[in-house]
Motif scaffolding. Structure first.
Motif, short mmCIF file in Angstrom:
data_model
loop_
_atom_site.label_atom_id
_atom_site.label_comp_id
_atom_site.label_asym_id
_atom_site.label_seq_id
_atom_site.Cartn_x
_atom_site.Cartn_y
_atom_site.Cartn_z
N GLU A 1 0.81 -1.22 0.00
CA GLU A 1 0.00 0.00 0.00
C GLU A 1 0.84 1.27 0.00
OE1 GLU A 1 -3.74 1.99 2.49
OE2 GLU A 1 -2.72 0.21 3.25
N THR A 2 1.95 1.27 0.73
CA THR A 2 2.74 2.50 0.88
C THR A 2 4.04 2.50 0.08
OG1 THR A 2 4.00 1.68 2.79
CG2 THR A 2 1.86 2.71 3.23
N SER A 3 4.45 1.34 -0.41
CA SER A 3 5.71 1.14 -1.16
C SER A 3 6.94 1.14 -0.24
CB SER A 3 5.90 2.17 -2.27
OG SER A 3 6.43 3.41 -1.77
N GLN A 4 6.75 1.27 1.06
CA GLN A 4 7.89 1.29 1.97
C GLN A 4 8.46 -0.11 2.17
OE1 GLN A 4 6.53 3.13 5.59
NE2 GLN A 4 6.55 5.19 4.73
N ILE A 5 9.76 -0.15 2.38
CA ILE A 5 10.44 -1.41 2.70
C ILE A 5 11.12 -1.27 4.05
CG2 ILE A 5 12.38 -2.92 2.09
CD1 ILE A 5 11.77 -2.43 -0.83
N ARG A 6 10.90 -2.27 4.89
CA ARG A 6 11.61 -2.35 6.17
C ARG A 6 12.60 -3.50 6.08
NH1 ARG A 6 8.20 -4.19 9.52
NH2 ARG A 6 6.50 -4.38 8.02
N ALA A 7 13.82 -3.25 6.56
CA ALA A 7 14.89 -4.24 6.46
C ALA A 7 15.32 -4.70 7.84
CB ALA A 7 16.08 -3.64 5.71
N TYR A 8 15.72 -5.95 7.93
CA TYR A 8 16.09 -6.53 9.22
C TYR A 8 17.50 -6.11 9.63
CZ TYR A 8 16.75 -9.96 12.94
OH TYR A 8 16.98 -10.56 14.14
N THR B 1 20.25 -7.18 12.06
CA THR B 1 20.57 -8.33 12.90
C THR B 1 21.18 -7.93 14.24
OG1 THR B 1 21.61 -10.52 12.88
CG2 THR B 1 22.91 -8.71 11.97
N GLU B 2 21.90 -6.79 14.29
CA GLU B 2 22.51 -6.35 15.55
C GLU B 2 21.45 -5.86 16.53
OE1 GLU B 2 25.65 -3.59 15.04
OE2 GLU B 2 26.92 -4.99 13.91
N LYS B 3 20.43 -5.17 16.03
CA LYS B 3 19.38 -4.65 16.91
C LYS B 3 18.20 -5.62 17.05
CE LYS B 3 20.40 0.25 16.13
NZ LYS B 3 19.84 1.57 15.77
N GLY B 4 18.15 -6.63 16.19
CA GLY B 4 17.07 -7.59 16.26
C GLY B 4 15.71 -7.01 15.92
N GLU B 5 15.69 -6.09 14.95
CA GLU B 5 14.42 -5.44 14.57
C GLU B 5 14.45 -5.02 13.12
OE1 GLU B 5 14.31 -2.12 17.24
OE2 GLU B 5 15.52 -0.85 15.92
N PHE B 6 13.26 -4.75 12.59
CA PHE B 6 13.14 -4.25 11.22
C PHE B 6 13.07 -2.73 11.26
CE2 PHE B 6 12.08 -8.59 10.51
CZ PHE B 6 12.29 -8.84 9.16
N ARG B 7 13.84 -2.09 10.39
CA ARG B 7 13.84 -0.63 10.28
C ARG B 7 13.59 -0.22 8.84
NH1 ARG B 7 18.05 1.94 10.68
NH2 ARG B 7 19.71 0.38 10.76
N ARG B 8 12.91 0.90 8.68
CA ARG B 8 12.58 1.36 7.34
C ARG B 8 13.83 1.77 6.59
NH1 ARG B 8 8.27 6.16 6.67
NH2 ARG B 8 10.07 7.37 7.37
N ILE B 9 13.94 1.33 5.36
CA ILE B 9 15.06 1.75 4.52
C ILE B 9 14.94 3.25 4.28
CG2 ILE B 9 16.00 1.64 2.17
CD1 ILE B 9 15.50 -1.32 2.17
N GLY B 10 16.02 3.96 4.51
CA GLY B 10 16.02 5.42 4.37
C GLY B 10 16.16 6.11 5.70
N ASP B 11 15.87 5.38 6.78
CA ASP B 11 16.04 5.95 8.13
C ASP B 11 17.42 5.55 8.66
OD1 ASP B 11 13.52 6.95 7.92
OD2 ASP B 11 12.58 5.48 9.25
N GLY B 12 18.43 6.32 8.33
CA GLY B 12 19.78 6.01 8.78
C GLY B 12 20.47 5.01 7.89
#
Length: 229
Positions: free
Chosen positions: A198-205, A207-218
């Protein structure tokens, strides 16, 4: 020469045929030099393992050209652990790593995934024994969610399961000898993505933080373990 008019029930295939004609007559001539170069070799930048869902188009999402991605698709973006099912996915991974020498492997799940809905509700697969068997490779993700996630409603559970399934398949990927060897020496990078239709956003895993973060945020989140050699 105009095509013979078919029945209305054949409109779907005619749209595909018309699309080919547009490609052949208008798109191909503009990129003829590229296709002639690709006619005898491929040097893809990455392997892209994703779901067979028709709404997920890797080349469109990443704006990649022909020859850029070595794509493998299946129900649920599954990677069977090495040795369990040496079929198409395992063969493609080995070929991509050994023969093509890809440097990156991306496993990409997506929102509203029918396969993940079926994992949550196996009764849907009563008449699809092959699909049921295939999705056993996602059972680990289901157990992780059931035993650890305090999810709020079906939609939230589906989203968490989709992420956990990507993490599980990354684990399976690392069991393949060709992948494990290159990961150990830091010569291969693996990525776990979830694409939101729906939004075209991608979140990437990460491994060091153990979470998914949006691509483009840092910095780009990475799922690659630290090399040992």
């Amino acid at each position: 020469m105009p095509y013979k008019k078919l029945k209305s029930t054949d409109d779907a295939i005619m749209q595909i045929v018309d699309g080919y004609r547009h490609f052949h007559e208008e798109v191909y001539p503009q990129q003829e030099e590229l296709f002639k170069k690709l006619a005898f070799e491929q040097t893809p930048k990455a392997m892209f393992i994703t779901c067979a869902d028709s709404r997920v188009v890797p080349e469109l999402i990443t704006q990649s050209s022909p020859g850029d991605l070595f794509v493998t698709r299946n129900v649920g973006n599954v990677v069977p652990p090495y040795g369990q099912m040496l079929g198409g996915v395992s063969t493609a991974i080995e070929y991509a790593v050994v023969a093509l020498g890809v440097k990156h492997i991306i496993i990409c799940g997506h929102s509203d995934c029918g396969a993940m809905k079926a994992v949550l509700n196996p009764e849907q697969l009563r008449n699809m024994p092959t699909v049921r068997s295939w999705l056993q490779h996602s059972e680990v993700a289901k157990i992780v969610v059931e035993e650890n996630c305090k999810c709020d409603g079906h939609r939230d559970t589906l989203g968490v399961l989709t992420e956990e399934n990507v993490v599980a398949q990354l684990g399976h990927l690392a069991t393949h000898p060709s992948v494990a060897s290159r990961l150990a020496r830091g010569d291969l990078f693996i990525h776990g993505w979830v694409y939101d239709i729906e939004t075209s956003q991608i979140r990437a895993y990460d491994t060091e933080k153990g979470e998914f973060r949006r691509i483009g945020d840092g910095p780009l989140p990475m799922a690659t373990p630290k090399p040992r050699y």
